[in-house]
Enzyme design. Structure first.
Site, PDB file in Angstrom:
ATOM      1  N   HIS A 117       0.854  -1.181   0.000  1.00  0.00           N
ATOM      2  CA  HIS A 117       0.000   0.000   0.000  1.00  0.00           C
ATOM      3  C   HIS A 117       0.892   1.233   0.000  1.00  0.00           C
ATOM      4  CE1 HIS A 117      -3.876  -1.909   0.312  1.00  0.00           C
ATOM      5  NE2 HIS A 117      -3.432  -2.692   1.274  1.00  0.00           N
ATOM      6  N   ASP A 177      -0.011   7.120  -3.489  1.00  0.00           N
ATOM      7  CA  ASP A 177      -1.135   6.734  -4.336  1.00  0.00           C
ATOM      8  C   ASP A 177      -1.485   7.787  -5.381  1.00  0.00           C
ATOM      9  OD1 ASP A 177      -1.490   4.278  -3.195  1.00  0.00           O
ATOM     10  OD2 ASP A 177      -3.181   4.854  -1.936  1.00  0.00           O
TER      11      ASP A 177
END
Length: 411
Positions: free
Chosen positions: A144, A174
């Protein structure tokens, strides 16, 4: 969709008012985070985006993506069904760009990888988004945002002196290193596509993008102007004239008085004598200077200081919540945030002269436009019914479900 419907060239005056990406045809394979973010940017700037959702109607983290999913249509297909894959390939054949965020090798196993798509549409820009990239020792590892920015060295640079690294939400990896780089890569490949008539595979990885974002820090480090210890540098909160201060009411202000004239305005606004302060360019005196500033800022509320510094060159701003930011006069004038019922969302950016900033279309329900898109693709009513009956395609529980095969195109 514009990939399927016939479009005549617009008049010159209308052409100038068109969004810059009008006419670009994008097929988005259901993903999370960076993929829908990049496709939101494309849609915001006028591209026509169709998302292929799962045939079971599940949109992972649907509430989290209520803003990211705006501005496109949805067709629900089972990509483990041969007919579902064939339908997706037919769509890819009519599009300029395909965007996917699977782990490396998954799209190929499903039968909708670059080779399969380019066999039907050699001009297709096939854009891929992963955390670790398509190749490398960690290519198949899960991860992540926090893992990607940790491994690239970015996370180590963020935090207070003497404290642990502080995750910057998931903005850095991200969305900045991932989704924004994916958006830029798509545009670059489309430019090349327009010039050469050939498509490209765009391998976008969060680790690559995050490393790229470290460019200036690496330059400062190479010049001996960046120290490895967190919270001890000019731009990481270490300098007392570039950081945040707690105010009387427990709220904060941000100070960015780097240049001498801005620093002079800061000192004046605090009611201090520049000649009596520690030398701000001597690192050894930073803590003493910080203590002086902290004591002064603690005398007024956040909004009191915002008012005191308004109209000055001190580079002092209040630290606002998102809700407060949406009400700020400057951001309201810019349309930086849009209130759509109970949902607060950002306006489209960047802006283009002569192009209005319309209200974003709401996110589609999975399969909401399945029949509509299949009709535009040239599927007959019986063919659509067969796809639905076989489970290769699915419709959403929307007015789109009314009559199979009886759907008109969007204007």
């Amino acid at each position: 969709m514009s990939a399927i419907r016939d479009h005549s060239p617009p008049a010159a005056e209308a052409q100038a008012a068109r969004p810059p990406l009008a006419g670009l045809r994008v097929l988005e394979l259901n993903g999370i985070g960076p993929v829908p973010f990049a496709c939101m940017l494309l849609a915001d700037l006028g591209a026509e985006v169709i998302r292929v959702d799962r045939a079971d109607g599940v949109r992972p983290y649907a509430q989290w993506h209520s803003v990211l999913d705006r501005g496109r249509r949805s067709i629900a297909l089972d990509l483990k069904n041969r007919q579902g894959v064939r339908t997706a390939l037919r769509l890819a054949q009519r599009c300029d760009v395909l965007v996917e965020g699977f782990r490396p090798g998954v799209a190929e196993r499903l039968g909708i990888g670059p080779r399969q798509c380019h066999a039907r549409n050699p001009a297709l820009v096939y854009a891929r988004m992963t955390g670790w990239g398509q190749r490398g020792p960690l290519a198949q590892a899960p991860g992540h945002d926090i893992n990607y920015i940790a491994l690239t060295g970015a996370l180590d640079a963020i935090g207070s002196a003497g404290g642990p690294p502080v995750p910057p939400v998931n903005l850095l990896g991200d969305f900045a290193g991932g989704g924004m780089l994916l958006f830029g890569g798509i545009l670059a490949a489309v430019l090349d596509q327009r010039r050469t008539g050939r498509g490209r595979v765009v391998d976008t990885a969060v680790v690559d993008g995050t490393a790229l974002l470290m460019s200036m820090v690496l330059g400062m480090s190479g010049a001996g102007q960046w120290h490895p210890a967190r919270g001890g540098n000019l731009l990481d909160g270490g300098a007392p004239f570039y950081g945040v201060y707690r105010c009387q009411d427990g709220r904060y202000v941000a100070v960015g008085a780097l240049e001498d004239r801005f620093y002079a305005a800061l000192v004046k606004g605090l009611g201090l004598d520049l000649a009596r302060l520690p030398d701000r360019w001597r690192r050894a005196e930073w803590e003493a200077l910080r203590s002086v500033f902290a004591e002064r800022f603690a005398r007024r509320t956040r909004d009191g200081w915002a008012a005191a510094f308004a109209g000055t060159d001190a580079c002092v701003t209040p630290v606002l919540t998102v809700e407060e930011a949406a009400r700020h006069p400057h951001l309201r004038a810019r349309g930086a945030y849009v209130q759509d019922g109970p949902l607060l969302q950002p306006g489209a950016a960047p802006r283009f002269e002569g192009v209005g900033q319309g209200r974003p279309a709401p996110p589609p329900a999975p399969g909401q436009h399945t029949r509509e898109v299949l009709t535009e693709l040239g599927c007959s009513g019986p063919e659509i019914r067969r796809l639905l009956a076989s489970g290769a395609a699915r419709t959403g529980s929307t007015p789109d479900d009314a009559v199979a095969g009886d759907v008109t195109s969007r204007s």
